[in-house]
Design an enzyme around this catalytic site. Structure first.
Site, PDB file in Angstrom:
ATOM      1  N   HIS A 125      25.776  60.755 106.866  1.00  0.00           N
ATOM      2  CA  HIS A 125      25.479  61.380 108.161  1.00  0.00           C
ATOM      3  C   HIS A 125      26.678  62.209 108.618  1.00  0.00           C
ATOM      4  O   HIS A 125      27.816  61.734 108.633  1.00  0.00           O
ATOM      5  CB  HIS A 125      25.155  60.289 109.184  1.00  0.00           C
ATOM      6  CG  HIS A 125      24.492  60.796 110.403  1.00  0.00           C
ATOM      7  ND1 HIS A 125      24.820  60.352 111.669  1.00  0.00           N
ATOM      8  CD2 HIS A 125      23.495  61.719 110.574  1.00  0.00           C
ATOM      9  CE1 HIS A 125      24.062  60.963 112.564  1.00  0.00           C
ATOM     10  NE2 HIS A 125      23.244  61.799 111.920  1.00  0.00           N
ATOM     11  N   ASP A 129      24.560  60.385 116.403  1.00  0.00           N
ATOM     12  CA  ASP A 129      23.286  60.536 117.105  1.00  0.00           C
ATOM     13  C   ASP A 129      23.327  59.821 118.445  1.00  0.00           C
ATOM     14  O   ASP A 129      23.799  58.675 118.552  1.00  0.00           O
ATOM     15  CB  ASP A 129      22.138  59.968 116.263  1.00  0.00           C
ATOM     16  CG  ASP A 129      21.775  60.868 115.088  1.00  0.00           C
ATOM     17  OD1 ASP A 129      22.251  62.023 115.062  1.00  0.00           O
ATOM     18  OD2 ASP A 129      21.038  60.406 114.197  1.00  0.00           O
ATOM     19  N   HIS A 209      16.228  62.389 119.802  1.00  0.00           N
ATOM     20  CA  HIS A 209      17.664  62.108 119.933  1.00  0.00           C
ATOM     21  C   HIS A 209      18.450  63.422 119.863  1.00  0.00           C
ATOM     22  O   HIS A 209      17.890  64.474 119.509  1.00  0.00           O
ATOM     23  CB  HIS A 209      18.165  61.150 118.842  1.00  0.00           C
ATOM     24  CG  HIS A 209      18.221  61.740 117.484  1.00  0.00           C
ATOM     25  ND1 HIS A 209      17.106  61.874 116.678  1.00  0.00           N
ATOM     26  CD2 HIS A 209      19.259  62.254 116.762  1.00  0.00           C
ATOM     27  CE1 HIS A 209      17.445  62.417 115.528  1.00  0.00           C
ATOM     28  NE2 HIS A 209      18.755  62.666 115.550  1.00  0.00           N
ATOM     29  N   HIS A 211      21.594  65.130 117.910  1.00  0.00           N
ATOM     30  CA  HIS A 211      22.568  65.041 116.818  1.00  0.00           C
ATOM     31  C   HIS A 211      23.775  65.880 117.239  1.00  0.00           C
ATOM     32  O   HIS A 211      23.652  67.077 117.532  1.00  0.00           O
ATOM     33  CB  HIS A 211      21.964  65.593 115.520  1.00  0.00           C
ATOM     34  CG  HIS A 211      22.951  65.634 114.390  1.00  0.00           C
ATOM     35  ND1 HIS A 211      23.154  64.573 113.535  1.00  0.00           N
ATOM     36  CD2 HIS A 211      23.808  66.619 113.979  1.00  0.00           C
ATOM     37  CE1 HIS A 211      24.071  64.902 112.634  1.00  0.00           C
ATOM     38  NE2 HIS A 211      24.486  66.149 112.897  1.00  0.00           N
TER      39      HIS A 211
END
Length: 237
Positions: A125, A129, A209, A211
């Site tokens: 990732h 988030d 959400h 990011h």
């Protein structure tokens, strides 16, 4: 007869001589006594004047010392008051001043973290988030210039959905992705905390959400840990 007269006359003469000597002696004694008394009075007067002068000098010295002490106390009090006033002004200015960096959303829950492994990403990732409902206001974490804005990850790929990238000073960039709406355009200058978009669920997303990334360039692949970065700036993420 002649001898008696002579004898009486001689006695009278002796008596007169003795009286004269006695009188002279008394005169000398009186004169000496007066001289001694005068000298004593002069000494006493001189001693009294000296004592008065010494007392006056001592009082003047004490008054001067008290004045110096009072002046020092006044200066110390003024310096303390000035320091307190300066500290209060500094505190008020700091309170009034806007923070340098802020969270990109106000109310959130941290979900996927930086460098986390998972099947949702090509490797790990690339950001942090912030789980929020769609339509949540997204703000610029710091003032700067918008260098990317729009669909297809604003040029970084469809996985990001709608996205925005802002250029800050010292080679730092912030990125906001999976947006439902972008409210800024390329070239626009934004302030810290200014709205730039609405959160959403676009692109490669498993639910609503935001990011968020901190980058060293405007492009994908230059991200650093955004939470660590923000905390170093005083933001309580």
């Amino acid at each position: 007869m002649s001898q008696r007269v002579t004898s009486r006359s001689s006695r009278t003469s002796q008596l007169r001589t003795r009286a004269t000597v006695l009188a002279a002696g008394l005169g000398v004694s009186v004169a000496l006594g007066a001289g001694v008394a005068s000298a004593a009075d002069t000494t006493a007067a001189s001693g009294t004047a000296g004592a008065v002068q010494a007392q006056a000098a001592a009082q003047a010295k004490a008054a001067k010392a008290a004045a110096v002490k009072a002046e020092k106390a006044t200066k110390a009090a003024a310096a303390k008051k000035a320091a307190e006033k300066k500290a209060a002004a500094k505190k008020a200015a700091a309170k009034k001043a806007k923070p340098s960096w802020v969270d990109p959303v106000k109310t959130y829950k941290l979900s996927a973290s930086f460098a986390q492994n998972g099947g949702m990403w090509q490797s790990t990732h690339s950001g942090q988030d912030f789980a929020v409902p769609s339509g949540t206001q997204v703000v610029a974490a710091h003032g700067g210039t918008v260098v990317k804005a729009g669909g297809n990850g604003a040029g970084d790929g469809p996985a990001y959905g709608n996205a925005v990238v802002i250029k800050h000073g010292n080679g730092t960039y912030s990125q906001y992705a999976h947006l439902s709406k972008v409210t800024v355009k390329i070239g626009q200058i934004v302030k810290t905390g200014q709205e730039i978009a609405k959160s959403g669920n676009t692109g490669n997303s498993s639910g609503p959400h935001l990011h968020f990334e901190i980058r060293t360039t405007p492009n994908y692949g230059s991200a650093v840990d955004p939470v660590k970065f923000l905390r170093a700036k005083g933001v309580k993420v």
